[in-house]
Design a protein around this motif. Structure first.
Motif, PDB file in Angstrom:
ATOM      1  N   VAL A  59       0.859  -1.273   0.117  1.00  0.00           N
ATOM      2  CA  VAL A  59      -0.107   0.001   0.121  1.00  0.00           C
ATOM      3  C   VAL A  59       0.868   1.271  -0.104  1.00  0.00           C
ATOM      4  O   VAL A  59       1.924   1.255   0.633  1.00  0.00           O
ATOM      5  CB  VAL A  59      -0.925  -0.154   1.245  1.00  0.00           C
ATOM      6  N   TYR A  60       0.423   2.137  -0.857  1.00  0.00           N
ATOM      7  CA  TYR A  60       1.305   3.530  -0.968  1.00  0.00           C
ATOM      8  C   TYR A  60       1.460   4.246   0.355  1.00  0.00           C
ATOM      9  O   TYR A  60       0.259   4.426   1.220  1.00  0.00           O
ATOM     10  CB  TYR A  60       0.581   4.547  -1.915  1.00  0.00           C
ATOM     11  N   ALA A  62       2.962   7.924   2.366  1.00  0.00           N
ATOM     12  CA  ALA A  62       3.418   9.136   2.383  1.00  0.00           C
ATOM     13  C   ALA A  62       4.832   9.100   2.266  1.00  0.00           C
ATOM     14  O   ALA A  62       5.507   8.558   2.887  1.00  0.00           O
ATOM     15  CB  ALA A  62       3.059  10.207   3.373  1.00  0.00           C
ATOM     16  N   GLY A  63       5.337   9.943   1.181  1.00  0.00           N
ATOM     17  CA  GLY A  63       6.753   9.938   0.975  1.00  0.00           C
ATOM     18  C   GLY A  63       7.193   9.058  -0.159  1.00  0.00           C
ATOM     19  O   GLY A  63       8.345   9.044  -0.830  1.00  0.00           O
ATOM     20  N   ASP A  64       6.259   7.809  -0.540  1.00  0.00           N
ATOM     21  CA  ASP A  64       6.948   6.855  -1.657  1.00  0.00           C
ATOM     22  C   ASP A  64       7.102   7.935  -2.869  1.00  0.00           C
ATOM     23  O   ASP A  64       6.184   8.636  -3.339  1.00  0.00           O
ATOM     24  CB  ASP A  64       5.836   5.928  -1.611  1.00  0.00           C
ATOM     25  N   ASP A  65       7.649   7.449  -3.965  1.00  0.00           N
ATOM     26  CA  ASP A  65       7.769   7.881  -5.154  1.00  0.00           C
ATOM     27  C   ASP A  65       6.912   7.644  -6.137  1.00  0.00           C
ATOM     28  O   ASP A  65       6.364   6.452  -6.081  1.00  0.00           O
ATOM     29  CB  ASP A  65       9.312   7.388  -5.882  1.00  0.00           C
ATOM     30  N   VAL A  66       6.152   8.549  -6.475  1.00  0.00           N
ATOM     31  CA  VAL A  66       4.848   8.477  -7.242  1.00  0.00           C
ATOM     32  C   VAL A  66       5.202   7.738  -8.577  1.00  0.00           C
ATOM     33  O   VAL A  66       4.249   7.009  -8.880  1.00  0.00           O
ATOM     34  CB  VAL A  66       4.160   9.705  -7.565  1.00  0.00           C
ATOM     35  N   ARG A  67       6.451   7.826  -8.935  1.00  0.00           N
ATOM     36  CA  ARG A  67       6.683   7.194 -10.373  1.00  0.00           C
ATOM     37  C   ARG A  67       6.592   5.548 -10.125  1.00  0.00           C
ATOM     38  O   ARG A  67       6.636   4.655 -11.217  1.00  0.00           O
ATOM     39  CB  ARG A  67       8.272   7.545 -10.498  1.00  0.00           C
ATOM     40  N   THR A  68       6.581   4.941  -8.797  1.00  0.00           N
ATOM     41  CA  THR A  68       6.702   3.438  -8.480  1.00  0.00           C
ATOM     42  C   THR A  68       5.276   3.141  -8.239  1.00  0.00           C
ATOM     43  O   THR A  68       5.210   1.764  -8.006  1.00  0.00           O
ATOM     44  CB  THR A  68       7.727   3.206  -7.483  1.00  0.00           C
ATOM     45  N   ILE A  69       4.332   3.841  -8.559  1.00  0.00           N
ATOM     46  CA  ILE A  69       2.986   3.331  -8.174  1.00  0.00           C
ATOM     47  C   ILE A  69       2.538   2.379  -9.345  1.00  0.00           C
ATOM     48  O   ILE A  69       2.995   2.351 -10.269  1.00  0.00           O
ATOM     49  CB  ILE A  69       1.942   4.556  -8.265  1.00  0.00           C
ATOM     50  N   ASP A  70       1.990   1.211  -8.730  1.00  0.00           N
ATOM     51  CA  ASP A  70       1.591   0.082  -9.660  1.00  0.00           C
ATOM     52  C   ASP A  70       0.120   0.329  -9.820  1.00  0.00           C
ATOM     53  O   ASP A  70      -0.777   0.178  -9.208  1.00  0.00           O
ATOM     54  CB  ASP A  70       1.815  -1.426  -8.789  1.00  0.00           C
ATOM     55  N   TRP A  71      -0.335   1.051 -10.945  1.00  0.00           N
ATOM     56  CA  TRP A  71      -1.429   1.335 -11.546  1.00  0.00           C
ATOM     57  C   TRP A  71      -2.437   0.222 -11.733  1.00  0.00           C
ATOM     58  O   TRP A  71      -3.680   0.322 -11.481  1.00  0.00           O
ATOM     59  CB  TRP A  71      -1.346   2.408 -12.657  1.00  0.00           C
ATOM     60  N   ARG A  72      -1.973  -0.883 -12.078  1.00  0.00           N
ATOM     61  CA  ARG A  72      -2.871  -2.042 -12.215  1.00  0.00           C
ATOM     62  C   ARG A  72      -3.285  -2.626 -10.923  1.00  0.00           C
ATOM     63  O   ARG A  72      -4.608  -2.751 -10.781  1.00  0.00           O
ATOM     64  CB  ARG A  72      -2.171  -3.306 -12.748  1.00  0.00           C
ATOM     65  N   VAL A  73      -2.600  -2.600 -10.086  1.00  0.00           N
ATOM     66  CA  VAL A  73      -2.959  -2.937  -8.765  1.00  0.00           C
ATOM     67  C   VAL A  73      -3.938  -1.941  -8.113  1.00  0.00           C
ATOM     68  O   VAL A  73      -5.080  -2.271  -7.312  1.00  0.00           O
ATOM     69  CB  VAL A  73      -1.598  -3.400  -7.765  1.00  0.00           C
ATOM     70  N   THR A  77      -7.604  -2.702  -6.719  1.00  0.00           N
ATOM     71  CA  THR A  77      -7.940  -2.680  -5.416  1.00  0.00           C
ATOM     72  C   THR A  77      -8.614  -1.574  -4.861  1.00  0.00           C
ATOM     73  O   THR A  77      -9.183  -1.202  -3.903  1.00  0.00           O
ATOM     74  CB  THR A  77      -6.804  -2.795  -4.601  1.00  0.00           C
ATOM     75  N   GLN A  78      -8.641  -0.550  -5.943  1.00  0.00           N
ATOM     76  CA  GLN A  78      -8.982   0.936  -5.502  1.00  0.00           C
ATOM     77  C   GLN A  78      -8.483   1.659  -4.342  1.00  0.00           C
ATOM     78  O   GLN A  78      -8.837   2.514  -3.677  1.00  0.00           O
ATOM     79  CB  GLN A  78     -10.649   1.007  -5.325  1.00  0.00           C
ATOM     80  N   GLU A  79      -7.081   1.125  -4.277  1.00  0.00           N
ATOM     81  CA  GLU A  79      -6.234   1.814  -3.024  1.00  0.00           C
ATOM     82  C   GLU A  79      -4.818   1.789  -3.656  1.00  0.00           C
ATOM     83  O   GLU A  79      -4.385   1.052  -4.475  1.00  0.00           O
ATOM     84  CB  GLU A  79      -6.303   0.847  -2.093  1.00  0.00           C
ATOM     85  N   PRO A  80      -4.287   3.212  -3.648  1.00  0.00           N
ATOM     86  CA  PRO A  80      -2.837   3.165  -4.197  1.00  0.00           C
ATOM     87  C   PRO A  80      -2.136   2.249  -3.640  1.00  0.00           C
ATOM     88  O   PRO A  80      -1.893   1.896  -2.580  1.00  0.00           O
ATOM     89  CB  PRO A  80      -2.438   4.541  -3.752  1.00  0.00           C
ATOM     90  N   HIS A  81      -1.381   1.466  -4.627  1.00  0.00           N
ATOM     91  CA  HIS A  81      -0.021   0.523  -4.066  1.00  0.00           C
ATOM     92  C   HIS A  81       1.271   1.042  -5.024  1.00  0.00           C
ATOM     93  O   HIS A  81       1.057   1.659  -5.867  1.00  0.00           O
ATOM     94  CB  HIS A  81      -0.596  -0.556  -4.733  1.00  0.00           C
ATOM     95  N   THR A  82       2.172   0.667  -4.296  1.00  0.00           N
ATOM     96  CA  THR A  82       3.346   1.012  -4.839  1.00  0.00           C
ATOM     97  C   THR A  82       4.453   0.015  -5.251  1.00  0.00           C
ATOM     98  O   THR A  82       4.251  -1.159  -4.412  1.00  0.00           O
ATOM     99  CB  THR A  82       4.067   2.314  -4.192  1.00  0.00           C
TER     100      THR A  82
END
Length: 313
Positions: A59-60, A62-73, A77-82
């Motif tokens: 789960v994403y 605060a502070g994680d690099d947005v470029r590493t977000i896994d958009w498929r997951v 899941t309807q929840e940001p994952h990285t």
């Protein structure tokens, strides 16, 4: 006159190169938790391309690099994952080792060709002991033989076998190929993956404008360690009177009592050494020149102590 293959210091054999594995503990070529070697100060440094491996998704935060977000997951899941990555724990170590006619010479403890074989063997065993993948390229005046990096004793033995065969085939009547080093470097650029560690073992005289350019290009995507080899007679002529040299029917006579001649010869050697130093500084890579005058392990220890001076007692 043919030289017997068993003559110590003149020809390499497989048993001798296998024996080099017993010297791995005598010189710390690869890093340990308390000590980092110049070879492997590079080993876990720059993260390039496939030098990082995918680890897991979480789960994403605060502070994680947005470029590493896994958009498929995230969409599922309807929840940001990285995505999380970790540095690759092992790298291909590629040993480029020369076995050419110009190395078939020595006035010290051994021929330069034998020293080159010993360097390659020692680094190969040390890398295998460090659980790395080992391969390489044995190149000479007429042939190149490539061994793909694998984490297996069989792969290293394959490289050493090829090295011994090239060494045993050396003789004074070989036609020298001044472009052999550059050709080998071009081949390495074609086959090596980014982030590989490349060990370059070659004659000190191999560096030309063309090969320097190839090394600079190779250094853009790999880490290099340079081992130029020399013999005392490469650097200074003895005052021994008239010396006759014969190669492929051509003859050359030098009066080594001529001090100007000896100084010019010495200046040419100084220029070669300075070119290696400039290149290493420009590329920011370790330079470990070796000579046939001293035992390999002793020279490596001296180099490592230069990189890591002992603390005063």
């Amino acid at each position: 006159m043919d030289i017997l293959p068993s003559q110590p210091g003149v020809r390499s054999n497989l048993a001798e190169l296998i024996e080099m594995r017993h010297h791995v503990r005598e010189v710390q070529l690869f890093s340990t938790p308390s000590r980092r070697s110049p070879l492997i100060g590079l080993h876990h440094s720059k993260l390039r391309g496939r030098g990082v491996d995918f680890d897991q998704v979480r789960v994403y935060q605060a502070g994680d690099d947005v470029r590493t977000i896994d958009w498929r997951v995230t969409a599922r899941t309807q929840e940001p994952h990285t995505k999380l990555f970790h540095e690759e724990r092992e790298r291909p170590i590629f040993i480029m080792v020369e076995q050419s006619q110009r190395l078939f010479f020595g006035s010290g403890l051994m021929f330069k060709s034998v020293l080159a074989a010993q360097v390659a063997a020692l680094i190969g065993w040390a890398a295998l002991d460090h659980n790395d993948r080992v391969g390489g390229l044995v190149f000479g005046d007429a042939e190149q033989h490539e061994i793909k990096p694998r984490r297996s004793k069989q792969s290293l033995l394959q490289l050493l076998n090829r090295l011994v065969r090239a060494n045993q085939a050396l003789h004074t009547e070989l036609q020298a190929n001044r472009e052999a080093f550059g050709q080998a470097l071009r081949r390495a650029r074609e086959v090596l993956r980014p982030g590989s560690l490349v060990i370059v073992v070659c004659d000190e005289r191999a560096l030309t404008e063309s090969s320097e350019q190839q090394l600079s290009l190779l250094a853009r995507h790999t880490d290099l360690v340079l081992f130029p080899l020399s013999d005392p007679l490469d650097h200074a002529l003895p005052a021994a009177g008239l010396l006759n040299f014969v190669e492929h029917g051509a003859q050359l006579e030098l009066d080594t009592h001529d001090s100007d001649l000896r100084q010019t010869y010495r200046s040419l050697a100084d220029t070669r050494q300075a070119a290696w130093v400039r290149l290493a500084q420009k590329l920011g890579v370790p330079l470990l020149p070796l000579s046939t005058q001293s035992a390999l392990v002793d020279q490596l220890r001296d180099h490592l102590n230069t990189f890591h001076p002992r603390k005063p007692q």
